[in-house]
Design an enzyme around this catalytic site. Structure first.
Site, mmCIF file in Angstrom:
data_model
loop_
_atom_site.group_PDB
_atom_site.id
_atom_site.type_symbol
_atom_site.label_atom_id
_atom_site.label_comp_id
_atom_site.label_asym_id
_atom_site.label_seq_id
_atom_site.Cartn_x
_atom_site.Cartn_y
_atom_site.Cartn_z
ATOM 1 N N ARG B 17 26.180 36.749 50.889
ATOM 2 C CA ARG B 17 27.470 36.123 51.280
ATOM 3 C C ARG B 17 28.514 36.737 50.148
ATOM 4 O O ARG B 17 29.087 37.697 50.315
ATOM 5 C CB ARG B 17 27.790 34.810 51.429
ATOM 6 C CG ARG B 17 28.856 34.321 52.413
ATOM 7 C CD ARG B 17 30.278 34.278 51.420
ATOM 8 N NE ARG B 17 29.911 33.433 50.347
ATOM 9 C CZ ARG B 17 31.081 33.398 49.107
ATOM 10 N NH1 ARG B 17 31.873 34.013 49.339
ATOM 11 N NH2 ARG B 17 30.730 32.424 48.424
ATOM 12 N N CYS B 244 34.395 42.554 41.354
ATOM 13 C CA CYS B 244 35.778 41.661 41.313
ATOM 14 C C CYS B 244 36.733 42.710 41.796
ATOM 15 O O CYS B 244 36.856 43.788 41.111
ATOM 16 C CB CYS B 244 35.941 41.284 39.894
ATOM 17 S SG CYS B 244 37.513 40.816 39.834
#
Lengths: 315, 315
Positions: B17, B244
């Site tokens: 996920r 990120c």
């Protein structure tokens, strides 16, 4: 349980020695001087500039005497070198280095393979170094660095009792300080906490430094565990250079700039200007093209919320 | 001071996920099933298999319902999904997932930018999810995941008092559990220790999980600090995938295999077979060629001295 942390800690830069000795590149002396001066300008006050070993063994470090002479001109800088034997110690004393680190491997197999001496023969050599230092009336301190303290790639397990026995023997032989090193990246935070706790009970403030490799990613977690024991000085290499001869491609020493960030973010004063360290890293990376560098902060940059005001570096 | 550590800890795999949602590659459902089955065979018992969001927003996770159905066939596996709103929660309840994680961003700026809701609007949505769950007589647990708990790339500082207020509000609204996430890699071990200590005082055992990114290299050190507070469940991604979005090239989530190694080496039982995890990592790396992977253990391998006998994985 909330941990308490020291207010100050020292990052001892060993990239010029432990880092460069394991790279193929031979850095020109002028570049090394630039590195030392920039590290000093960034606030570093303890730098290991090289090793007094025969140049045929480590041509990367053949300019150590010249680097000690240069580094001694920088105000407030403690200049250290590595010395494997009495001959090296004599060179270190003659150079005027502030500190000489004598490596001892607690793994007997590693000691014989790397130093061609048993650990106790190294202890005996330290006694001769101390006698030579005292006879010369020199002030070069002697640090006995106990390596493979958490295990060894050759021997496997290394008994903690043997590590501590050798540490005590180094102090008895005249070492001013001792340190513990995870030479091959086998330590975990529980091992670090347990061994440093026992070592501090024996050596107190003479237990000077922790030296951790990041070979398996636990470098900073291990620093944290030692910090929680009260250790306040750590070896590190700019850009995490150093590698591990037994694990090609693996990470080397803890990266100085990452460690400076962790400590600074925690509010622990290192006196370092991380922006300057990152600039220096970029410059050194340019010199070391083709070598594998490590460290994480350089990719992501400092957090927006990070605020450090290193009084020393600004001064 | 020697730290005490828990005897057991759980690594919740969120690579399918949190990892895959930030990669370009869309992994075929068959590969994801292979991953889930192999992770289960390696001893993983909590796996987040996807997210119930519109497929046009996250095509990488469009097969979540099928993955929940598959994962539910594996014995003893707790299957979780992420749900951003009531519609997703209804899908999660219908799928029979064991747990749905609802992300809430304590940074108001981040919350508005990413979820288009204020944090308190998310809390209100959790109350509606709880009502829907109870009305359906379903057993899908609700976890409120408080993100940007240590700072935010958009807003900067995030007040710890606001993080804790929102955590309490989630519990009051009917969340069965809460967790804290360092979404952008701003946390350090001192911040982690201080915030988790306060959070545990409020939520006790309902504080279920710590979620740390390794953006600036402190992932495992932060896990260690939380572990010392008594937290025993951590999210992690195989191969540290996740990245990120605000720092291209930066590390993502803590790598599952590195975390399993740290905990295993410390003698904390995770039930995991690290050799199998490393094999799975190699297989997944083959599927994700061109994507940046992270993690350190895979390069260096386990220490010679590492001995883990995971009873669960062998069973």
């Amino acid at each position: 349980m909330t941990s308490t942390y020291p207010r100050r800690a020292v990052i001892r830069e060993v990239g010029l020695r432990d880092g460069l000795q394991s790279l193929q590149a031979i850095l020109p002396t002028a570049h090394k001087k630039t590195w030392i001066a920039a590290a000093h300008a960034a606030g570093q006050r303890e730098i290991e500039v090289g090793s007094f070993v025969p140049a045929r063994l480590l041509p990367q470090l053949a300019d150590t005497a010249e680097l000690v002479a240069f580094a001694r001109t920088l105000p407030g800088l403690s200049v250290s070198v590595l010395v494997p034997n009495l001959r090296g110690a004599q060179d270190a004393i003659a150079s005027g280095a502030d500190l000489m680190v004598v490596p001892l491997s607690a793994s007997h197999a590693h000691s014989l393979a790397n130093l061609r001496k048993t650990p106790d023969e190294v202890v005996a050599e330290v006694a001769r170094m101390r006698a030579a230092r005292d006879a010369a009336g020199a002030r070069t301190l002697i640090e006995g660095g106990v390596g493979t303290a958490f295990g060894c790639t050759i021997q496997g397990a290394v008994d903690a009792g043997e590590v501590l026995r050798l540490m005590q023997a180094l102090l008895d032989a005249g070492a001013d300080r001792v340190s513990l090193a995870d030479t091959v990246g086998y330590a975990d935070p529980a091992m670090v906490g347990a061994l440093f706790e026992r070592a501090l009970a024996i050596a107190g403030e003479r237990l000077w430094c922790g030296h951790f490799h990041d070979t398996r990613g636990l470098g900073l977690a291990n620093v944290l565990a030692a910090l929680q024991c009260g250790v306040t000085r750590f070896d590190a290499c700019l850009a995490g250079i150093g590698g591990c001869p037994h694990a090609p491609g693996a990470s080397g020493n803890v990266a100085s700039e990452d460690l400076a960030y962790m400590l600074g973010s925690m509010g622990i004063d290192t006196g370092l200007d991380i922006g300057r360290l990152l600039s220096l890293r970029a410059e050194v990376a340019g010199w070391l093209q083709g070598e594998t560098l490590h460290g994480t902060l350089a990719r992501a940059g400092l957090p927006r919320t990070f605020a450090a005001a290193p009084a020393r570096a600004a001064a």
